[in-house]
Design an enzyme around this catalytic site. Structure first.
Site, short mmCIF file in Angstrom:
data_model
loop_
_atom_site.label_atom_id
_atom_site.label_comp_id
_atom_site.label_asym_id
_atom_site.label_seq_id
_atom_site.Cartn_x
_atom_site.Cartn_y
_atom_site.Cartn_z
N GLU A 1 6.42 -0.76 -20.42
CA GLU A 1 6.88 -2.05 -19.90
C GLU A 1 8.16 -2.54 -20.58
OE1 GLU A 1 3.67 -4.90 -20.06
OE2 GLU A 1 2.91 -4.20 -18.15
N GLU B 1 -1.22 0.25 -14.16
CA GLU B 1 -2.19 -0.71 -14.72
C GLU B 1 -2.62 -1.70 -13.65
OE1 GLU B 1 -1.06 -2.70 -18.36
OE2 GLU B 1 -0.25 -0.86 -19.22
#
Ligand code: GAL
Length: 856
Positions: A189, A258
């Site tokens: 991320e 995710e």
């Protein structure tokens, strides 16, 4: 590695399901993993994959095979794990891959079950893990700057990433070598925060991509939440929904790394949960709109053992409301309903891999996506309205779509599943209390005789007791001082009082202490004068309290404690902790600033140096007496107990204790803090799954302790006598501690006539025969159990929830007898949900069958 050209579609289409299975089972022969615009391509075949996160150090190796098997039974193809740098290289250059850190062992266990692995190396992982997974020594490398274009950082990151890749290659674990690893991640991320690093951040990201590719794993790499990930790296999506995501190139597939199955728990926070209807909706929407790989984060969350939890204030439980609970038991109906969703999606796989979807509007907030190629056709019908149910017409047939739901039609005609209609059973977990030393055991056959040998205790002294303490003018930041060798840092100074100081009002003065957090205890002349804690939203502490000083020398001892180091955000590694000041004494006529006084520092506790947590080390510190101090700070406690019999998971209820850490036979089960309560408000009695989910939408246990129960992995226990050691920081009464076993209570199912049939009754996508009607299926949760009683059964319009069902106005008089006849004495049973079976108690009304059963 370049993205390869699309697999000839006809070839993919012709591959029968049996051959797909063979591809999976044959993980021991080398597989070629590439990708195209639609999917990951394994040995020339596009694949629709379902993945779930299980982090190996959040459980124990003896639990791994069971967790992985439950994941496989739940319809997963892939297990995803991060790699946790700090546990593998606790000291620079000294690697550890043993026990819970046996990464290769975990990957092999996944291979043994016939599943694939997605290895997210990071090595920054976030993950609510201490310091985001970075080892603390990394911070002390001269000139280092984390996660940017910095040579010392890049050198260390490359060295560790290569070490992991080499270890995996050495064990033959990449798919290109016949192993299970089909995908790998670099960074994590970074795109969410890279703007804070400016141009060097972009350069670092490109370097990381190139470095990863150069390691030549033979399988594709991903970067999650990195919209500009360079080719051939696949940029992937993380979030509660990812159906709107598109990769940054027409040659990359739409992957979801995710899908948050719930959310994490903080000390001081309420307990988050995510309704399965919404999770199932998000999953179905993703595959509906062209996705071909999604991963549950987490599928099994587990436990933050040791001091591994991130922070600040991440709790010890990492249950996450995942389909497998913290203790390793399936969470129902979440696990079962998602298994049904996965089966429904797999029924569509031949169509999904054959073509892109085409879209048809079915009216306002109603959408159909159709995958049609040659003789295969699959369709997804969605009602994305958060309020209203809808009836839609699709290809000449009408379909009822509940609000916020997706119906899956593997043949473009028959509904095999609707995400809001749960056919799976619910089970309520029960914590069976085994008693403590103040209670009578509720079952004499179980001997958790906690106080068999009574409690011994050892007093942790206030202030500086170690020889290696250091004295310096001014206040030092904590993490730079302790390097996280311990949660604790003592700050000690003295003030000499004559009696007429301007900061005194007779003998009282106001003490002000500012700390970056996380927890502060103040001792004046050896006695506790107060304490304060920050919170997950702000770890800062501003302590202010009148204190009494005596003429002459006064000792000020401040104990600062961290509760997990930051793991997220730009420059999270530089977020400090501890007492950085100012510290002031103030009174009516003036103040004394102690911020630049001489302070003496002690890293850690004396009991930590003496290894009081290790029962194999005998220490004269321990006092065994009938009476032991209670509700006093800084006490070590020790007792012996007998492990509860059987194989049900074990936990300790720390109600009655304050805050501390606990060890079972020398192994840490993590920090406990049952006195840290969730806020009074923000919870909902029953969460409406309809409408967009967020991490604060569905919370429970407001006003209650965030965590009272702490998992003791079975493998930490031994037959006969076991040692339990606690370090209690605030004060508590260990006689109040209880041992509990996690068991499954009643089994409950609620199936409506309006539901589709059980998914296993689907015969073929081209099914011509009449679909069977809905059925209620009951199954005992544990092998060897049979259904022993039907506590409730009603066919008609029953209401209520598991444990408190009641009959509605319409109710068949035969329901109980019929269900008893079909189900008592067997491990599982199926009952048609139909008036043909029960007789019609109220014609023209849609009826449900509700059953609550007990197994033994
Ligand atoms: C994501 C992150 C994960 C985890 C998750 C929240 O942003 O990639 O590692 O921290 O949030 O549980």
């Amino acid at each position: 590695m370049a993205a390869t050209a699309a697999v000839p579609r006809a070839a993919a289409l012709l591959l029968p399901a049996a051959m797909l299975l063979l591809c999976l089972a044959g993980a021991s022969s080398a597989a070629n993993v590439t990708y195209d615009n639609r999917a990951l391509v394994i040995d020339g075949v596009r694949r629709v994959l379902v993945s779930g996160s299980i982090h190996y150090p959040r459980s124990t190796p003896d639990m791994w095979p069971g967790l992985i098997q439950k994941a496989k039974d739940g319809g997963l193809d892939v297990i995803e794990t991060y790699v946790f740098w700090d546990i593998h290289e606790p000291v620079r250059g000294q690697y550890d891959f043993e026990g819970r850190k046996d990464l290769a062992g975990f990957v092999k266990a996944v291979a043994d079950a016939g599943l694939y692995v997605h290895l997210r190396i990071g090595p920054y992982v976030c993950a609510e893990w201490n310091y985001g997974g970075f080892p603390l020594w990394l911070h002390f490398i001269p000139g280092i700057k984390f996660r940017t274009d910095n040579e010392p950082f890049k050198a260390e990151m490359q060295r560790f990433t290569a070490k992991v890749v080499d270890t995996m290659k050495g064990a033959g674990l990449y798919a290109s070598q016949g192993g299970p690893i089909i995908l790998s991640q670099i960074e994590n991320e970074y795109g969410n925060i890279d703007s804070a690093y400016g141009a060097p951040g972009k350069a670092y990201m490109r370097w990381a991509a190139g470095m990863a590719v150069s390691l030549d794993t033979g399988v594709p790499w991903v970067m999650c939440q990195q919209s500009d990930a360079p080719d051939p790296i696949i940029n992937t999506c993380n979030g509660f929904y990812c159906d709107q995501f598109t990769p940054n190139s027409a040659s990359k597939p739409k992957l979801w790394t995710e899908n948050w199955s719930g959310w994490f728990l903080s000390f001081g926070g309420a307990v988050p949960y995510r309704p399965v209807q919404d999770l199932a909706f998000a999953v179905a929407r993703f595959y509906q709109r062209g996705g071909t790989f999604q991963n549950y984060y987490m599928y099994h969350g587990g436990t933050n053992l040791d001091r591994s939890s991130g922070g600040p204030f991440i709790a010890t439980s990492y249950d996450y409301d995942a389909p497998i609970d913290e203790y390793g038991l399936v969470r129902q109906p979440k696990w079962g309903h998602l298994r049904d969703v996965h089966k429904a999606i797999k029924l569509c796989e031949p169509a999904l891999i054959a073509t892109d979807p085409s879209y048809i509007s079915l009216g306002q907030n109603a959408e159909a996506h159709i995958y049609k190629a040659g003789s295969v056709c699959a369709a997804f019908l969605a009602n994305i309205d958060a309020q209203s149910d809808k009836t839609v017409t699709f290809k000449g047939n009408t379909y009822k779509l509940p609000a916020w739901s997706v119906s899956i039609l593997p043949d473009c005609k028959n509904v095999v599943l609707n995400t809001a209609q749960i056919n799976s059973q619910a089970t309520s977990p029960e914590m069976r209390y085994l008693g403590s030393n103040t209670e009578t055991l509720d079952d004499p056959s179980i001997t958790a005789e906690l106080a068999l040998s009574g409690w011994s205790y050892a007093i942790e002294p206030v202030g500086i007791t170690k020889d290696n303490a250091l004295t310096k003018p001014g206040l030092m930041e904590q993490i730079n001082t302790t390097a996280d060798a311990s949660d604790f840092l003592w700050y000690s100074a003295s003030v000499t009082v004559k009696g007429d100081e301007p900061y005194l009002n007779s003998s009282q003065s106001n003490l002000l202490i500012n700390s970056l957090g996380h927890v502060l205890q103040v001792y004046i002349n050896g006695k506790i004068a107060g304490s304060a804690s920050g919170s997950a939203s702000s770890s800062l502490i501003s302590f202010q309290k009148p204190i009494t000083l005596v003429p002459g020398r006064n000792k000020i001892d401040l104990l600062s404690a961290t509760v997990g180091l930051s793991n997220y955000g730009a420059f999270f590694d530089l977020v400090g902790a501890g007492i950085t000041g100012p510290i002031k004494l103030s009174g009516p006529n003036g103040a004394l600033d102690l911020s630049s006084a001489d302070w003496t520092y002690q890293i850690g506790l004396r009991g930590e140096d003496l290894h009081l947590y290790d029962p194999s080390e005998v220490s004269p510190e321990w006092v065994s007496a009938n009476a032991y101090p209670i509700n006093q700070p800084l006490i070590w406690y020790k007792t012996k107990f007998t492990a509860p019999a059987g194989d049900d998971p074990v936990a300790i209820d720390f109600t009655g204790m304050g805050k501390g850490e606990a060890w079972v036979n020398g192994q840490s089960i993590g920090r406990y803090w049952p006195t840290n309560l969730a806020p009074q408000s923000g919870c909902v009695n029953s969460c409406n799954y309809r409408g967009a989910y967020s991490s604060s939408k569905c919370l429970k246990k407001c006003g209650q302790p965030s965590q009272t129960l702490y998992h003791v992995p079975r493998s930490f226990l031994q037959p006969g006598s076991n040692d339990l050691v606690l370090f209690e920081q605030f004060g508590g009464d260990p006689s109040k501690i209880s041992f509990v076993m996690r068991q499954t209570g009643s089994v409950c199912v609620h199936v409506s006539e309006a539901h589709p049939a059980q998914i296993d009754s689907w015969i073929s996508p081209q099914q011509k025969v009449q679909r069977p009607g809905p059925a209620l299926h009951l199954e005992c949760p544990k092998a060897g159990q049979v259904i022993s009683s039907i506590k409730f059964a009603s066919f008609g319009t029953p209401s209520g929830t598991c444990g408190s069902y009641s009959h509605g106005e319409c109710s068949s008089s035969q329901a109980l007898a019929v269900v008893q006849k079909a189900c008592i004495g067997v491990s599982n049973c199926s009952v048609p949900v139909s008036s043909n079976y029960f007789g019609d108690p109220c014609s023209g009304v849609t009826k449900s069958l509700v059953v609550e059963a007990a197994c033994s």
